[in-house]
Scaffold this motif. Structure first.
Motif, PDB file in Angstrom:
ATOM      1  N   ILE A   1       0.936  -1.172   0.192  1.00 27.22           N
ATOM      2  CA  ILE A   1      -0.050  -0.027  -0.012  1.00 27.22           C
ATOM      3  C   ILE A   1       0.830   1.232  -0.019  1.00 27.22           C
ATOM      4  O   ILE A   1       0.609   2.143  -0.763  1.00 27.22           O
ATOM      5  CB  ILE A   1      -1.049   0.037   1.229  1.00 27.22           C
ATOM      6  N   GLU A   2       2.005   1.447   0.657  1.00 25.47           N
ATOM      7  CA  GLU A   2       2.830   2.307   0.641  1.00 25.47           C
ATOM      8  C   GLU A   2       3.424   2.639  -0.539  1.00 25.47           C
ATOM      9  O   GLU A   2       3.560   3.882  -1.149  1.00 25.47           O
ATOM     10  CB  GLU A   2       3.888   2.219   1.999  1.00 25.47           C
ATOM     11  N   GLN A   3       3.878   1.784  -1.107  1.00 30.17           N
ATOM     12  CA  GLN A   3       4.476   1.842  -2.487  1.00 30.17           C
ATOM     13  C   GLN A   3       3.597   2.312  -3.665  1.00 30.17           C
ATOM     14  O   GLN A   3       4.085   2.891  -4.644  1.00 30.17           O
ATOM     15  CB  GLN A   3       5.028   0.301  -3.107  1.00 30.17           C
ATOM     16  N   ARG A   4       2.165   2.286  -3.485  1.00 34.42           N
ATOM     17  CA  ARG A   4       1.252   2.847  -4.330  1.00 34.42           C
ATOM     18  C   ARG A   4       0.544   3.982  -3.808  1.00 34.42           C
ATOM     19  O   ARG A   4      -0.433   4.584  -4.305  1.00 34.42           O
ATOM     20  CB  ARG A   4       0.173   1.524  -4.443  1.00 34.42           C
ATOM     21  N   SER A   5       1.351   4.558  -2.805  1.00 30.61           N
ATOM     22  CA  SER A   5       0.889   5.673  -2.281  1.00 30.61           C
ATOM     23  C   SER A   5       0.626   7.062  -3.381  1.00 30.61           C
ATOM     24  O   SER A   5      -0.184   8.045  -3.141  1.00 30.61           O
ATOM     25  CB  SER A   5       1.575   6.434  -1.222  1.00 30.61           C
ATOM     26  N   ASN A   6       1.115   7.140  -4.492  1.00 24.13           N
ATOM     27  CA  ASN A   6       1.167   8.048  -5.293  1.00 24.13           C
ATOM     28  C   ASN A   6      -0.047   7.913  -6.458  1.00 24.13           C
ATOM     29  O   ASN A   6      -0.445   8.805  -7.084  1.00 24.13           O
ATOM     30  CB  ASN A   6       2.576   8.009  -6.265  1.00 24.13           C
ATOM     31  N   PHE A   7      -0.566   6.749  -6.019  1.00 28.13           N
ATOM     32  CA  PHE A   7      -1.752   6.246  -7.031  1.00 28.13           C
ATOM     33  C   PHE A   7      -2.979   6.729  -6.365  1.00 28.13           C
ATOM     34  O   PHE A   7      -3.008   6.698  -4.974  1.00 28.13           O
ATOM     35  CB  PHE A   7      -2.092   4.794  -7.353  1.00 28.13           C
ATOM     36  N   GLN A   8      -4.301   6.872  -7.027  1.00 26.31           N
ATOM     37  CA  GLN A   8      -5.519   7.258  -6.249  1.00 26.31           C
ATOM     38  C   GLN A   8      -6.024   5.890  -6.227  1.00 26.31           C
ATOM     39  O   GLN A   8      -7.243   5.749  -6.613  1.00 26.31           O
ATOM     40  CB  GLN A   8      -6.331   8.158  -7.210  1.00 26.31           C
ATOM     41  N   ASP A   9      -5.636   5.110  -5.011  1.00 25.31           N
ATOM     42  CA  ASP A   9      -6.496   3.895  -4.696  1.00 25.31           C
ATOM     43  C   ASP A   9      -7.323   4.212  -3.550  1.00 25.31           C
ATOM     44  O   ASP A   9      -6.953   4.801  -2.624  1.00 25.31           O
ATOM     45  CB  ASP A   9      -5.478   3.015  -4.231  1.00 25.31           C
ATOM     46  N   ASN A  10      -8.271   3.384  -3.555  1.00 23.96           N
ATOM     47  CA  ASN A  10      -9.110   3.435  -2.455  1.00 23.96           C
ATOM     48  C   ASN A  10      -9.106   2.012  -1.753  1.00 23.96           C
ATOM     49  O   ASN A  10      -9.185   1.096  -1.915  1.00 23.96           O
ATOM     50  CB  ASN A  10     -10.607   3.423  -3.134  1.00 23.96           C
ATOM     51  N   VAL A  11      -8.466   2.184  -0.659  1.00 25.48           N
ATOM     52  CA  VAL A  11      -8.372   1.181   0.435  1.00 25.48           C
ATOM     53  C   VAL A  11      -9.368   0.916   1.475  1.00 25.48           C
ATOM     54  O   VAL A  11      -9.532   2.013   2.120  1.00 25.48           O
ATOM     55  CB  VAL A  11      -6.875   1.095   0.855  1.00 25.48           C
ATOM     56  N   THR A  12     -10.076  -0.056   1.604  1.00 25.03           N
ATOM     57  CA  THR A  12     -10.882  -0.323   2.650  1.00 25.03           C
ATOM     58  C   THR A  12     -10.246  -1.321   3.705  1.00 25.03           C
ATOM     59  O   THR A  12      -9.802  -2.614   3.120  1.00 25.03           O
ATOM     60  CB  THR A  12     -12.166  -0.968   2.173  1.00 25.03           C
ATOM     61  N   VAL A  13      -9.925  -1.218   4.852  1.00 27.03           N
ATOM     62  CA  VAL A  13      -9.257  -2.006   5.913  1.00 27.03           C
ATOM     63  C   VAL A  13     -10.351  -2.721   6.706  1.00 27.03           C
ATOM     64  O   VAL A  13     -11.148  -2.114   7.155  1.00 27.03           O
ATOM     65  CB  VAL A  13      -8.302  -1.289   6.581  1.00 27.03           C
ATOM     66  N   ARG A  14     -10.101  -4.192   6.866  1.00 26.35           N
ATOM     67  CA  ARG A  14     -10.947  -4.690   7.790  1.00 26.35           C
ATOM     68  C   ARG A  14     -10.284  -5.764   8.537  1.00 26.35           C
ATOM     69  O   ARG A  14      -9.699  -6.390   8.251  1.00 26.35           O
ATOM     70  CB  ARG A  14     -12.224  -5.806   7.073  1.00 26.35           C
ATOM     71  N   ASP A  15     -10.235  -5.352   9.889  1.00 23.93           N
ATOM     72  CA  ASP A  15      -9.274  -5.938  10.970  1.00 23.93           C
ATOM     73  C   ASP A  15     -10.210  -6.955  11.562  1.00 23.93           C
ATOM     74  O   ASP A  15     -11.046  -6.910  12.301  1.00 23.93           O
ATOM     75  CB  ASP A  15      -8.700  -5.105  12.066  1.00 23.93           C
ATOM     76  N   LEU A  16     -10.180  -8.402  11.101  1.00 19.38           N
ATOM     77  CA  LEU A  16     -11.055  -9.418  11.421  1.00 19.38           C
ATOM     78  C   LEU A  16     -10.837  -9.852  12.822  1.00 19.38           C
ATOM     79  O   LEU A  16     -11.618 -10.482  13.324  1.00 19.38           O
ATOM     80  CB  LEU A  16     -10.808 -10.606  10.509  1.00 19.38           C
ATOM     81  N   ASN A  17      -9.651  -9.523  13.608  1.00 17.29           N
ATOM     82  CA  ASN A  17      -9.419  -9.931  14.690  1.00 17.29           C
ATOM     83  C   ASN A  17     -10.062  -8.916  16.006  1.00 17.29           C
ATOM     84  O   ASN A  17     -10.444  -9.514  16.988  1.00 17.29           O
ATOM     85  CB  ASN A  17      -7.877  -9.963  14.986  1.00 17.29           C
ATOM     86  N   ALA A  18     -10.147  -7.578  15.444  1.00 21.19           N
ATOM     87  CA  ALA A  18     -10.757  -6.511  16.023  1.00 21.19           C
ATOM     88  C   ALA A  18     -12.336  -6.480  15.984  1.00 21.19           C
ATOM     89  O   ALA A  18     -12.840  -6.364  17.029  1.00 21.19           O
ATOM     90  CB  ALA A  18     -10.316  -5.231  15.654  1.00 21.19           C
ATOM     91  N   GLU A  19     -12.754  -7.114  14.872  1.00 17.70           N
ATOM     92  CA  GLU A  19     -14.265  -6.924  14.688  1.00 17.70           C
ATOM     93  C   GLU A  19     -14.833  -8.542  14.789  1.00 17.70           C
ATOM     94  O   GLU A  19     -14.320  -9.237  14.557  1.00 17.70           O
ATOM     95  CB  GLU A  19     -14.491  -6.710  13.207  1.00 17.70           C
TER      96      GLU A  19
END
Length: 76
Positions: A26-44
Motif C-alpha cells: 500500500i505504501e508503494q502505491r501511495s502515489n496512485f489514487q487507490d481506495n483502500v478499505t481495511v477490515r481487521d477481522l481480529n478486532a471485529e
C-alpha cells in the motif's frame, strides 16, 4: 483508480508478516489514487452466517424489514 479490500487476519496484528507485506504494498502505491478499505477481522467480532442474514440479502432492499436492513448492512 483501484479498489482494494485489505483483510487483516494476522493474530499478531501489525507485527504479522502478512500485514507488514500488505502495508509495504500500500505504501508503494501511495502515489496512485487507490481506495483502500481495511477490515481487521481480529478486532471485529463477526457473527456466524445465519439463514436470517442470507434471507435478508435475497430480499429486495425496498422490501426488507428493519431487522433485515441491519443484517444486510453488516455484509454490505
Amino acid at each position: 483508480m483501484s479498489n482494494f479490500l485489505y483483510l487483516q487476519t494476522g493474530l499478531n496484528s501489525e507485527q504479522s508478516n502478512s500485514n507488514k507485506l500488505v502495508n509495504m504494498f500500500i505504501e508503494q502505491r501511495s502515489n496512485f489514487q487507490d481506495n483502500v478499505t481495511v477490515r481487521d477481522l481480529n478486532a471485529e467480532s463477526l457473527p456466524h452466517l445465519s439463514s436470517s442474514e442470507m434471507q435478508a440479502w435475497m430480499t429486495p432492499a425496498q422490501d426488507r424489514s428493519s431487522a433485515q436492513i441491519q443484517l444486510a448492512a453488516l455484509s454490505d
